[in-house]
Design an enzyme around this catalytic site. Structure first.
Site, PDB file in Angstrom:
ATOM      1  N   ASP A 388       0.868  -1.172   0.000  1.00  0.00           N
ATOM      2  CA  ASP A 388       0.000   0.000   0.000  1.00  0.00           C
ATOM      3  C   ASP A 388       0.911   1.231   0.000  1.00  0.00           C
ATOM      4  OD1 ASP A 388      -2.403   1.662   0.484  1.00  0.00           O
ATOM      5  OD2 ASP A 388      -1.415   2.006   2.400  1.00  0.00           O
ATOM      6  N   THR A 390       0.128   4.789   0.756  1.00  0.00           N
ATOM      7  CA  THR A 390      -0.019   5.772   1.820  1.00  0.00           C
ATOM      8  C   THR A 390       0.205   5.162   3.197  1.00  0.00           C
ATOM      9  OG1 THR A 390      -1.640   6.940   0.469  1.00  0.00           O
ATOM     10  CG2 THR A 390      -1.549   7.512   2.803  1.00  0.00           C
ATOM     11  N   ASP A 585      -1.452  -0.372   5.996  1.00  0.00           N
ATOM     12  CA  ASP A 585      -1.695   0.153   7.339  1.00  0.00           C
ATOM     13  C   ASP A 585      -3.094   0.692   7.532  1.00  0.00           C
ATOM     14  OD1 ASP A 585      -1.450   2.436   5.717  1.00  0.00           O
ATOM     15  OD2 ASP A 585      -0.832   3.637   7.435  1.00  0.00           O
ATOM     16  N   ASP A 589      -7.068  -1.403   3.823  1.00  0.00           N
ATOM     17  CA  ASP A 589      -6.141  -2.485   3.489  1.00  0.00           C
ATOM     18  C   ASP A 589      -6.531  -3.802   4.146  1.00  0.00           C
ATOM     19  OD1 ASP A 589      -4.447  -0.730   2.030  1.00  0.00           O
ATOM     20  OD2 ASP A 589      -3.540  -0.060   3.898  1.00  0.00           O
TER      21      ASP A 589
END
Length: 696
Positions: A388, A390, A585, A589
């Site tokens: 991921d 961000t 995070d 997700d």
């Protein structure tokens, strides 16, 4: 949506403690917040099992001490016969051993019954057979049969098995916490606006469609709906993956769980219960967890074959010595019991759990927390890692990436100080990012927000404005071709660009974006060298995704991915034949982490991402992914070494226990068989201590 413009919308409201929305309502002081309470029977049941194994182990290990001191073999080895021998000691030994057999051994006896009933004999069957045969034989010795008792071997076997199962169950405890954590992400109450304009705090269960709720600055949106009054920005990075604060004005959608920014807004409820965004994520997590394949325990497979071997060789031994060779039944039975004792899996029971315990402790010291052993073992085989963006490859927060100086009147540091001094007066997310860029400050006065365009003030005696590109167009401030080209380049990378006017002269520009972690590029480089394909998944736009991927060396990336599509992207990669690890995070997700073969959560992220993942990176360092691979491979090697030793020594020991070399005068007694079994356990324990994290 034009983010360069919208990020400055309603800048003038940032310093106000109360916005017009909140001023229009009377706050009622009579409210009693209620709490959401959900029962998680499966989770509680698993936790009770762990506590039960712990309790049985502690009690059994305490009672093992007198068993050892009263056992003739141990007394002979330690030369304490005179100290601990007394009339009737054999019956005390029998009583204590019986308690340990029935109390400590009960989970294995019950488990063996279930395995035999389901026609799937494995570890429980082997343990149950070993302790039962040893106990019955020893019981016969106590009440008159000739031979050697096996009580100390039985109770130590039970102790080791209880310890192994306790360690194993603790390592996987918590997998069901994800859904409980998801539910906690939503506020317990909402500020419901009543028909008379007053505000009352009510539980979310009392909220209905079309109700209106007030959301104050810094609070989480309690519902999914539409903003009907007020303007603010919302941090949705943990929900959608979008790193930039999102402008929320009348007509904008509000997402339950997002964090409200600087303004108070009124939200009309459009979704409740199972239709809400969070409920959708819960459903996705459930589906992904249910569909995740479970690696069969390699120790159980070894135990299955050991069970077959033990039963087969034990029966053959009894038949040959008693019926064919015509030996005394006591001698034939002793040979059979010796075979069963030497086959019972002290070492096998610890081969995997002890390695897991050591590797878990070692990993924790290095900021790596292992939650799911099967997935962790599988990490050695992964050939694709999906990150991921961000909060994982990036910090998940705005920061200055570029400063453009347009004249010789001011240096880069001076421009930074002017802008930071001005923006310190603002509460806007972009303003905060600029203010954090330096600790140097000039004197500021006459601060004023420029509605929808930026802010201005007198800084160090100069008229300073920080404005959006829209402000330049509105006041016909032209850019040179070089600056125009640079502006388009930065905008094309998904960055937010603001311009600096000092005394009405364009002196510079600042570009802001989600800051890339300094470790990300090195982590991607190492993964490429290891032959593992790194990929990136993000809710950001194509330009931002392309720029970040290019900066850190990722060739494959997926941009503008909706939360409900992230797990599908993982499935797509898996369908191409990859064994996939997912690192993230955010709340969004969680389904992807559950769907992946190995889910890796950044420790600084949300609780739900952490609870859904198999492995947690406490230090939020992408380089730790490389460490996980090295540790997984080292751990698996130790497991194989232990399993080979724990089962391999039986190739020699079992025939000796059966008496194959008896014609040559070599006979393995039950005591020696038990000693060999203990030596094997010690070797496995020592070998487990030599695990190392290998950073490739």
């Amino acid at each position: 949506m034009n983010m360069n413009k919208n990020n400055f919308q309603e800048h003038e409201n940032h310093l106000k403690h109360k916005t017009p929305v909140e001023q229009n309502h009377k706050v009622s002081g009579k409210h009693k917040p209620t709490q959401h309470k959900e029962k998680h029977d499966n989770h509680n049941s698993h936790g009770n099992m762990v506590l039960d194994f712990k309790k049985r182990f502690i009690i059994s290990i305490i009672l093992t001490i007198p068993v050892l001191l009263l056992s003739p073999l141990i007394q002979g080895v330690l030369r304490i016969e005179d100290t601990f021998s007394f009339t009737g000691d054999i019956y005390v030994l029998f009583a204590i051993s019986s308690f340990v057999f029935f109390y400590g051994g009960w989970p294995f006896l019950a488990g063996a019954f279930k395995e035999i009933k389901s026609k799937q004999p494995a570890m429980m069957t082997l343990i149950g057979l070993a302790i039962t045969i040893g106990y019955i034989y020893s019981l016969s010795i106590v009440f008159g049969l000739k031979g050697e008792i096996f009580f100390w071997e039985i109770v130590t076997l039970i102790d080791v098995m209880l310890l192994g199962h306790w360690i194993e169950m603790r390592s996987v405890l918590g997998a069901s916490r994800a859904l409980e954590t998801l539910a906690k992400l939503m506020p317990d109450t909402a500020h419901k606006i009543l028909s008379d304009g007053s505000i009352q705090d009510v539980s979310l269960e009392e909220i209905r469609l079309e109700d209106e709720v007030l959301v104050r600055p810094g609070e989480k949106f309690p519902v999914d709906g539409v903003i009907i009054e007020g303007t603010t920005s919302a941090n949705e990075s943990m929900l959608t993956g979008e790193s930039k604060p999102v402008l929320k004005e009348v007509g904008s959608e509000a997402m339950g769980g997002a964090v409200n920014g600087e303004g108070s807004v009124t939200v009309q409820v459009k979704k409740t219960g199972e239709d809400s965004f969070i409920s959708g994520v819960i459903k996705l997590v459930k589906e992904a967890q249910a569909s995740k394949s479970r690696t069969q325990d390699i120790a159980s497979r070894a135990a299955f074959w050991l069970t077959i071997i033990a039963i087969t060789v034990g029966m053959i031994t009894l038949i040959i010595w008693w019926l064919l060779i015509k030996s005394e039944f006591v001698f034939a039975l002793e040979r059979t019991v010796t075979v069963m004792v030497i086959t019972c899996p002290h070492a096998l029971g610890l081969a995997v759990p002890l390695v897991v315990a050591v590797s878990t402790t070692l990993s924790a010291k290095n900021g790596l927390l292992i939650r799911d052993r099967a997935a962790f073992e599988k990490a050695r085989n992964i050939n694709a890692i999906v990150f991921d963006k961000t909060g994982t490859l990036t910090k998940g927060e705005f920061g200055i990436t570029d400063i453009i100086v347009l004249s010789r009147d001011f240096s880069e540091e001076e421009l930074k100080t002017y802008t930071a001094s001005l923006e310190e007066k603002s509460e806007h997310p972009i303003a905060k990012a600029i203010a954090k860029s330096t600790v140097e400050r000039f004197e500021v006065s006459n601060f004023k927000a420029i509605t929808g365009r930026g802010a201005e003030a007198t800084v160090n005696g100069k008229a300073v404005k920080i404005v959006s590109p829209g402000y330049l167009k509105e006041y016909n401030i032209e850019l040179t071709s070089d600056i125009e080209k640079k502006f388009k380049e930065l905008s094309g990378q998904g960055k937010t660009v603001v311009f600096i006017l000092i005394d009405d002269k364009l002196e510079g520009a600042i570009a802001l974006a989600d800051i890339i972690r300094k470790e990300s590029k090195e982590a991607i480089s190492r993964l490429n060298k290891m032959g593992i394909e790194p990929m990136m998944l993000t809710g950001d736009n194509q330009q931002t995704a392309k720029w970040v991927a290019g900066q850190i060396g990722i060739k494959q990336y997926f941009a503008e991915v909706l939360p409900e599509d992230k797990s599908n992207k993982i499935k797509e990669v898996q369908n191409k034949g990859y064994i996939v690890a997912m690192t993230g995070d955010g709340i969004n997700d969680a389904p992807a982490l559950a769907q992946a073969d190995v889910g890796i959560a950044i420790g600084a992220g949300t609780d739900v991402a952490i609870e859904t993942a198999d492995i947690i990176l406490v230090k939020s360092n992408p380089l730790d992914v490389v460490s996980i691979l090295g540790l997984s491979r080292a751990t698996y090697r130790k497991m194989l070494q232990n399993l080979i030793w724990a089962t391999g020594y039986n190739v020699i020991a079992i025939p000796l226990a059966a008496g194959i070399l008896y014609p040559l005068g070599i006979l393995l007694s039950p005591a020696i068989g038990a000693a060999l079994m203990s030596v094997s356990t010690i070797i496995v324990a020592i070998n487990s201590r030599f695990i190392r994290i290998i950073k490739e």
